[in-house]
Design a protein around this motif. Structure first.
Motif, short mmCIF file in Angstrom:
data_model
loop_
_atom_site.label_atom_id
_atom_site.label_comp_id
_atom_site.label_asym_id
_atom_site.label_seq_id
_atom_site.Cartn_x
_atom_site.Cartn_y
_atom_site.Cartn_z
N GLU A 1 20.51 -2.44 61.55
CA GLU A 1 22.11 -2.89 62.92
C GLU A 1 20.74 -2.65 63.97
O GLU A 1 21.54 -2.68 64.78
CB GLU A 1 23.02 -1.64 61.96
CG GLU A 1 24.39 -2.52 61.50
CD GLU A 1 24.89 -2.12 60.84
OE1 GLU A 1 25.45 -0.95 61.71
OE2 GLU A 1 25.87 -2.26 59.74
N HIS A 2 20.36 -1.30 64.24
CA HIS A 2 19.98 -0.61 65.94
C HIS A 2 18.42 -0.35 65.42
O HIS A 2 18.88 -0.75 66.86
CB HIS A 2 20.79 0.46 65.49
CG HIS A 2 22.43 0.36 65.55
ND1 HIS A 2 22.99 -0.05 66.82
CD2 HIS A 2 23.03 0.79 65.01
CE1 HIS A 2 24.90 -0.25 66.11
NE2 HIS A 2 24.41 0.74 64.94
N TRP A 3 17.54 -0.46 64.83
CA TRP A 3 16.40 0.36 64.52
C TRP A 3 15.46 -0.70 63.60
O TRP A 3 14.93 0.20 62.47
CB TRP A 3 16.00 1.78 64.28
CG TRP A 3 16.82 2.83 65.21
CD1 TRP A 3 17.58 2.52 65.91
CD2 TRP A 3 16.65 3.76 64.76
NE1 TRP A 3 18.06 3.98 66.68
CE2 TRP A 3 17.42 4.54 66.05
CE3 TRP A 3 15.82 5.23 63.33
CZ2 TRP A 3 17.38 5.80 65.84
CZ3 TRP A 3 16.10 6.34 64.13
CH2 TRP A 3 16.86 6.84 65.03
N GLU B 1 25.10 6.23 72.52
CA GLU B 1 25.10 5.15 73.60
C GLU B 1 23.05 4.76 73.50
O GLU B 1 22.63 5.19 72.60
CB GLU B 1 25.50 6.26 74.84
CG GLU B 1 25.96 7.01 75.36
CD GLU B 1 27.39 5.30 75.54
OE1 GLU B 1 26.90 4.29 76.05
OE2 GLU B 1 28.68 5.79 75.17
N VAL B 2 23.18 3.74 74.12
CA VAL B 2 21.57 2.85 74.12
C VAL B 2 20.90 3.61 74.86
O VAL B 2 21.38 3.32 76.55
CB VAL B 2 21.67 1.69 73.94
CG1 VAL B 2 20.68 1.43 74.31
CG2 VAL B 2 22.38 1.26 72.58
N HIS B 3 19.79 4.33 75.06
CA HIS B 3 18.82 4.93 75.70
C HIS B 3 17.01 5.34 75.34
O HIS B 3 17.50 4.37 74.08
CB HIS B 3 19.08 6.26 75.70
CG HIS B 3 20.59 7.45 76.56
ND1 HIS B 3 21.13 7.97 75.59
CD2 HIS B 3 20.68 7.25 77.48
CE1 HIS B 3 22.09 7.95 75.65
NE2 HIS B 3 22.03 7.50 77.34
N GLY B 4 16.67 4.31 76.53
CA GLY B 4 14.96 4.67 76.34
C GLY B 4 15.00 5.48 76.85
O GLY B 4 15.26 6.75 77.01
N GLY B 5 13.07 5.89 76.60
CA GLY B 5 12.55 7.38 77.10
C GLY B 5 11.88 8.03 78.00
O GLY B 5 12.00 6.84 79.39
N LEU B 6 11.43 9.25 78.52
CA LEU B 6 11.02 9.36 79.50
C LEU B 6 9.13 9.81 79.39
O LEU B 6 9.04 9.91 80.18
CB LEU B 6 11.69 10.63 79.68
CG LEU B 6 13.25 10.84 79.61
CD1 LEU B 6 13.58 12.05 79.98
CD2 LEU B 6 13.68 9.85 81.16
N LEU B 7 9.20 9.49 78.04
CA LEU B 7 7.90 10.19 78.02
C LEU B 7 6.43 9.25 78.20
O LEU B 7 7.13 7.85 77.82
CB LEU B 7 6.70 10.34 76.38
CG LEU B 7 5.98 11.08 76.37
CD1 LEU B 7 6.19 12.17 76.42
CD2 LEU B 7 6.14 11.43 74.22
N THR B 8 5.69 9.14 78.83
CA THR B 8 4.85 8.47 79.75
C THR B 8 3.30 8.74 79.73
O THR B 8 3.34 10.21 79.35
CB THR B 8 5.11 8.26 81.68
OG1 THR B 8 4.39 9.58 82.02
CG2 THR B 8 6.69 8.19 82.08
N THR C 1 11.84 0.24 76.06
CA THR C 1 13.13 0.00 75.06
C THR C 1 13.90 0.61 75.23
O THR C 1 13.64 1.42 75.54
CB THR C 1 12.07 -0.32 73.67
OG1 THR C 1 11.59 1.38 73.20
CG2 THR C 1 10.72 -1.36 73.09
N ALA C 2 14.97 0.86 74.69
CA ALA C 2 16.40 1.41 74.64
C ALA C 2 16.99 1.16 72.56
O ALA C 2 16.79 0.15 72.49
CB ALA C 2 17.09 0.74 75.49
N GLY D 1 16.87 9.52 68.78
CA GLY D 1 16.00 8.52 69.21
C GLY D 1 15.24 8.95 70.89
O GLY D 1 15.07 10.37 70.87
N LEU D 2 14.56 8.21 71.27
CA LEU D 2 13.92 8.04 72.54
C LEU D 2 14.10 9.58 73.57
O LEU D 2 12.73 10.29 73.36
CB LEU D 2 13.39 7.00 73.28
CG LEU D 2 12.81 5.80 72.05
CD1 LEU D 2 12.54 4.82 73.43
CD2 LEU D 2 11.56 5.95 71.05
#
Length: 588
Positions: free
Chosen positions: A163-165, A243-250, A235-236, A104-105
């Motif tokens: 189902e998820h991606w 769990e469902v998470h977004g990312g931290l990279l900017t 996105t997450a 994940g992200l």
């Protein structure tokens, strides 16, 4: 000794690696006047297309090289860093996590592979960017043959994708099904990404150097960075935390990073100087093992004898315990003390007649070691003994690539690209690739050398190798295999140095490794005392190792180690791994 193929010899050039398309691509560059650095870059980008389950554009690459013009070994660090927002408190207090997820992200660091390959091309290569990218673009547009490992990997994450991606399903499940081995699989979106990079580079400058600089800008501060930042922010996705998470990279994280050039860490052993990356990777653990083994007569023990396997395994346990206690990018690492003979002598005395079941880091320079908090003890083998990511049912899969090149001028390259596996993170739909998950190697504990810290490199397992013989460039080699890289590579090296095996014989010989120490990958488990051995090793040897206290796990006869190597001697030489039916060496 039986070998699966010949050791190649010639005087024009040699390329060896983990996939035949990459090796053949590299050789085609040499045939058309490119040097070893041009060939390695072209082969590296092809690996992203031919082995997307083992590396990708969102991953990273450490590179060791010998420049005949400069007469020295250099290290290119294509390892990206943790985002500015990636703090321990953010993960623990903010998200309630005690480990960085394995997929994940959240686990993304800055994608370093593109910058690493471009730096190699810019400083030491001769070809324009468009020419080294063209083979990868062509394969991405027209498709590559699906190898068995790729089909199996996609099969393990089919349900997760469906189902998820969904963006990954759109890329890797053509027609909604797992591609069959031998079928053709294209990635036209990735091809378009690289074509746009080339077009923007050509529009920005008429010169080779200017185009490389413009391509770097397109990736790290242009349209690629913008797409990555938008995907992370908007996105997450479900990851291995459940769990469902977004990312931290900017975008700022992307723009602030550059690949760099460093001096190697070196150690002298029986007339050879072995060169590795710094302790932001696990490379020095190879050197620590050599320091411990220098006090033993391995030749007299005999190749793959009980004494030999026992001694090498116990040395590995001690060196890898120091890796856990001392290596990382968030503290000063006492490399000189770790490699000093006085320290090695103290540690060497701990190698006894029976197998140790303890994690025993040392005290280099009188410092007190500190290990991360103990994790669980794994019940089963580290899957494939590779670089795992975790699939929907909790099992693991994933690995790495490798490429070695030597040209007629004497230039040499050893590179181990990895990360950004198709199964590691959701595919970014307008780029055609996913981000890596190397941040899973950080610890979410304060005060460790490998503690998560914004701007730090994770202590990776990626570990290309280079060796000089009597001061002259000799051998470039390496393997996929996660934590096992600096065990399998060491066994290969010792087989050549102590027992006179040629490159192919040393690669084909039965392999073994320890799983005693904590895995570098989620969920970071260890298997104290476990010794994995290909069952081509005689049963009497395995019985004696068990008598000495090793928990011996026989593995399939051709399952451990995926080495390739090139050498400069009277002739140029090359060899590649038969395991998995993908490795290939070519030369003349």
């Amino acid at each position: 000794m039986f070998t699966t193929r010949p050791e190649l010899t010639g005087d024009f050039g040699m390329v060896a690696g983990t996939h035949w398309l990459a090796a053949a691509t590299g050789m085609s560059v040499l045939e058309r006047g490119g040097n070893a650095f041009d060939a390695a870059v072209a082969a590296g980008f092809v690996l992203q297309v031919a082995e997307p389950h083992l590396n990708g554009p969102g991953g990273e690459v450490p590179i060791l090289l010998w420049s005949e013009a400069e007469r020295k070994v250099s290290v290119v660090c294509g390892q990206g860093v943790a985002p500015a927002a990636a703090t321990i408190d953010r993960f623990t207090s903010g998200l309630g996590l005690d480990l960085v997820p394995g997929t994940g992200l959240l686990a993304a660091t800055v994608p370093g592979a593109f910058g690493g390959w471009l730096l190699l091309l810019e400083r030491w290569g001769t070809w324009p960017l468009a020419d080294v990218l063209e083979p990868a673009i062509s394969y991405a547009e027209r498709g590559v043959p699906v190898v068995t490992g790729m089909a199996a990997t996609i099969g393990t994450v089919e349900r997760l994708f469906a189902e998820h991606w969904p963006t990954s399903a759109a890329t890797w499940l053509p027609g909604g099904a797992v591609p069959a081995p031998g079928s053709r699989l294209a990635n036209p979106v990735l091809a378009a990404t690289y074509r746009r990079v080339v077009a923007e580079a050509r529009a920005a400058s008429p010169t080779r150097e200017g185009q490389i600089a413009a391509a770097r800008a397109a990736w790290y501060s242009g349209f690629v960075a913008e797409s990555i930042a938008k995907f992370c922010a908007e996105t997450a996705w479900r990851d291995t935390s459940g769990e469902v998470h977004g990312g931290l990279l900017t975008g700022d994280d992307m723009a602030a990073w550059r690949a760099g050039v460093e001096e190697p860490v070196t150690f002298g052993y029986h007339g050879h100087t072995v060169c590795k990356t710094g302790p932001w990777g696990q490379g020095p653990v190879f050197l620590q093992q050599l320091a411990l083994l220098a006090g033993h007569d391995l030749t007299a023990m005999g190749h793959l004898s009980p004494d030999y396997i026992h001694t090498v395994t116990e040395a590995a346990k001690l060196a890898f315990a120091d890796r856990e206690a001392w290596y990382g990018d968030s503290a000063e690492v006492p490399v000189s003390d770790l490699l000093a003979e006085a320290y090695a002598g103290e540690r060497r005395a701990l190698i006894g007649a029976t197998a140790s079941l303890l994690q025993r880091p040392g005290s280099p320079g009188g410092r007190s070691p500190r290990l991360p908090a103990a994790r669980g003890v794994g019940a089963g083998p580290q899957a494939g003994a590779g670089e795992p990511t975790v699939r929907a049912d909790g099992a693991v899969s994933g690995d790495t690539c490798h490429i070695d090149v030597v040209d007629r001028h004497g230039n040499m390259v050893s590179a181990t690209p990895s990360g950004g596996w198709l199964q590691s993170s959701p595919t970014i739909p307008d780029l055609g690739f996913c981000l890596g998950t190397r941040a899973q190697m950080f610890w979410l504990e304060e005060g460790l050398p490998n503690s998560l810290r914004p701007g730090a490199r994770p202590r990776t397992t990626l570990s290309p190798s280079f060796a000089l013989r009597d001061g002259r460039p000799w051998l470039a080699f390496g393997t996929p295999g996660g934590d096992q890289q600096d065990q399998w590579s060491l066994n290969f090296f010792l087989s050549v140095v102590h027992f006179g095996l040629n490159l192919q014989e040393a690669i084909d010989a039965p392999m073994f490794h320890s799983e005693h120490f904590p895995s570098s990958f989620y969920p970071r488990e260890s298997r104290p005392g476990v010794l994995a051995v290909e069952d081509r090793v005689p049963g009497a040897v395995l019985a004696e190792l068990r008598r000495r206290g090793h928990i011996v796990e026989p593995r399939d006869p051709w399952s451990l180690g995926r080495l390739s190597a090139v050498a400069r001697e009277d002739f140029l030489k090359a060899a590649a791994n038969p395991r998995g039916a993908q490795g290939y060496a070519v030369g003349r």
